[in-house]
Design an enzyme around this catalytic site. Structure first.
Site, PDB file in Angstrom:
ATOM      1  N   HIS A   1       0.876  -0.982  -0.086  1.00  0.00           N
ATOM      2  CA  HIS A   1       0.037  -0.150   0.119  1.00  0.00           C
ATOM      3  C   HIS A   1       0.868   1.224   0.071  1.00  0.00           C
ATOM      4  CE1 HIS A   1      -3.748  -2.351   1.590  1.00  0.00           C
ATOM      5  NE2 HIS A   1      -3.850  -2.274   0.271  1.00  0.00           N
TER       6      HIS A   1
ATOM      7  N   ARG B   1       0.724   4.404   0.458  1.00  0.00           N
ATOM      8  CA  ARG B   1       0.902   5.788   1.306  1.00  0.00           C
ATOM      9  C   ARG B   1       1.509   5.238   2.551  1.00  0.00           C
ATOM     10  NH1 ARG B   1      -5.688   6.181   1.206  1.00  0.00           N
ATOM     11  NH2 ARG B   1      -6.102   4.486   2.836  1.00  0.00           N
TER      12      ARG B   1
ATOM     13  N   PHE C   1      -2.229   1.980   9.516  1.00  0.00           N
ATOM     14  CA  PHE C   1      -1.775   1.955  10.574  1.00  0.00           C
ATOM     15  C   PHE C   1      -2.575   1.368  11.849  1.00  0.00           C
ATOM     16  CE2 PHE C   1      -3.805   5.468  12.923  1.00  0.00           C
ATOM     17  CZ  PHE C   1      -4.229   6.238  11.705  1.00  0.00           C
TER      18      PHE C   1
ATOM     19  N   GLU D   1      -0.178  -3.847  11.255  1.00  0.00           N
ATOM     20  CA  GLU D   1      -0.487  -2.761  11.101  1.00  0.00           C
ATOM     21  C   GLU D   1       0.441  -1.807  12.191  1.00  0.00           C
ATOM     22  OE1 GLU D   1      -2.546  -1.235   8.874  1.00  0.00           O
ATOM     23  OE2 GLU D   1      -3.694  -3.058   8.342  1.00  0.00           O
TER      24      GLU D   1
HETATM   25 ZN   LIG Z   1      -2.160  -1.348   4.100  1.00  0.00          ZN
END
Ligand SMILES: [Zn+2]
Ligand SMILES: *[C@@H]1O[C@H](CO)[C@@H](O)[C@H](O)[C@H]1NC(C)=O
Length: 429
Positions: free
Chosen positions: A181, A183, A310, A386
């Protein structure tokens, strides 16, 4: 004249992030009874979820200007608690850019004119340079693999780290990837820091001797690059060949693109969605690289970690339907061990890690995720991390670069705990 130059420089600087003018971010608190309502609001108001709200812990979402009033109203009516996190997202992103530039300058000087990719948020080129540097400097333990080129032609690089050139077939393999991912900027430095701790600054030689490691810091270099140059909140790949809309709405959610219950839940068939899984499983060269790593080493992989942000969570299969796998006990025990190890090293103002089945913890199932895929093909211990996120301070949007060192260090402690335990369990098989 001087003023004009200054003004145009500023204009240039602040032309960035323009697409986020008027956007706000919100904390959302959802009680157990209201997760379905919240789920329907995600589509209705095009909520961009940066961190999922979970039972007892707020999430953080982005809301476009045209949806803010409706969203606030519906949330209030549904009893979902909503608090503004950042009133002016663009302004905070501009501030982050300034801080990041300063931090990079300082770290460059501190490190004798080199960019250490675990010392700050670095562009893809710096990360690739670091991988090449490690391969060239430590050829006895580290081998660079140029696995493929991304959709836009950037190299997807990983390191194979081994004291026995991957030839000792009795050693368990540990695979860690990041940056699928785009970002989630805190993800790649946790992987590059693991490289550092296995090759450059070896304080746990057992981890180097006992295991073979495959470390892939940035699965999705195109998307990652795009978050620096264009859209800070870009999440997907940048492919344009997936649907008739792909030219206008490029990209696929890499973590929905794996071949396991593909496209069945937590996805959208619209190419413009952030959770578009692609036209078919493994349509993306980026996810095929991860697939091939897993397949090539399958018999020996004891532990697979995929780094996201996160939320301070360690999540395990099955993430598509919330059922427990045959290895649920092992998955849970090792997750708890990793989380405890991290929490011991963490700062008091960081949230404690939460551990559990992905779909149950998030109140949200997602199909085609890497964690589920790896487990489904036979990796006994497979997790999504995360990582901790967001600036806690008064200014800025992202996790401040001053916290990177903390996060990468504590995450490494979690990795070491997971590796050792995974190794013990693996030998018993
Ligand atoms: Zn992610
Ligand atoms: C959930 O998925 C797993 C893996 O495919 C499967 O074994 C299990 O039966 C599913 N659970 C339910 C309730 O369908």
């Amino acid at each position: 004249m001087k003023l004009l130059v200054l003004a145009s420089l500023l204009a240039l600087a602040f032309a960035k992030h323009e697409e986020y003018i008027g956007w706000k971010s919100y904390y959302v608190g959802v009680s157990d009874a209201d997760f379905n309502t919240f789920g329907s609001m995600i589509d209705k108001y095009e909520l961009d979820i940066l961190s999922h709200p979970i039972s007892g812990r707020e999430g953080v979402i982005l809301v476009k200007p045209e949806h803010q009033a409706g969203f606030e109203q519906d949330a209030a009516a549904a009893g979902i608690s909503v608090k503004v996190h950042r009133e002016d997202v663009k302004k905070e992103l501009d501030y982050d850019d300034m801080m990041l530039e300063r931090h990079n300058r300082e770290s460059f000087v501190r490190n004798g004119g080199r960019n250490l990719p675990y010392d700050s948020y670095q562009q893809i080129e710096a990360i690739n340079n670091y991988i090449d540097y490690i391969g060239a400097t430590y050829p006895n333990v580290a081998k660079v693999v140029n696995a493929a080129n991304s959709f836009e032609g950037r190299p997807i690089k990983y390191l194979k780290i081994s004291t026995t050139n991957f030839e000792d077939l009795s050693k368990p393999v540990i695979v860690i990837d990041g940056g699928i991912h785009a970002r989630e900027w805190i993800s790649p430095p946790t992987v590059t820091y693991a490289i550092n701790k296995l090759v450059e600054d070896v304080t746990e030689p057992d981890l180097l001797n006992r295991f073979d490691w495959i470390l892939l810091p940035v699965v999705n270099p195109d998307g990652y690059k795009f978050t620096f140059t264009n859209s800070r909140f870009w999440r997907k790949t940048r492919s344009t060949d997936q649907s008739s809309l792909s030219g206008f709405c490029p990209g696929v959610d890499g973590n929905r693109n794996f071949d396991f219950h593909f496209g069945t839940t937590g996805t959208s068939s619209s190419a413009c969605s952030d959770i578009y899984p692609g036209s078919k499983a493994f349509s993306e060269v980026e996810t095929r690289v991860v697939r091939d790593i897993i397949q090539e080493n399958l018999a020996r992989i004891a532990l697979y970690l995929t780094m996201h942000s996160f939320g301070s969570m360690i999540l395990y299969p099955w993430g598509h339907n919330g059922s427990f796998s045959h290895n649920a006990f092992g998955l849970h025990v090792v997750a708890v061990e990793m989380a405890n190890a991290i929490d011991k090293e963490s700062l008091p103002n960081f949230p404690r890690y939460i551990v559990g089945n992905s779909a149950l913890v998030l109140n949200y199932g997602a199909s085609g995720a890497a964690e589920d895929y790896a487990h489904s093909v036979g990796v006994p211990l497979s997790y999504t991390y995360e990582l901790p996120g967001l600036s806690g301070g008064m200014q800025g949007f992202n996790l401040s670069p001053v916290h990177i060192q903390q996060v990468v260090r504590e995450t490494w402690v979690g990795i070491t705990a997971g590796a050792r335990r995974a190794g013990d369990l693996f030998r018993q098989q």
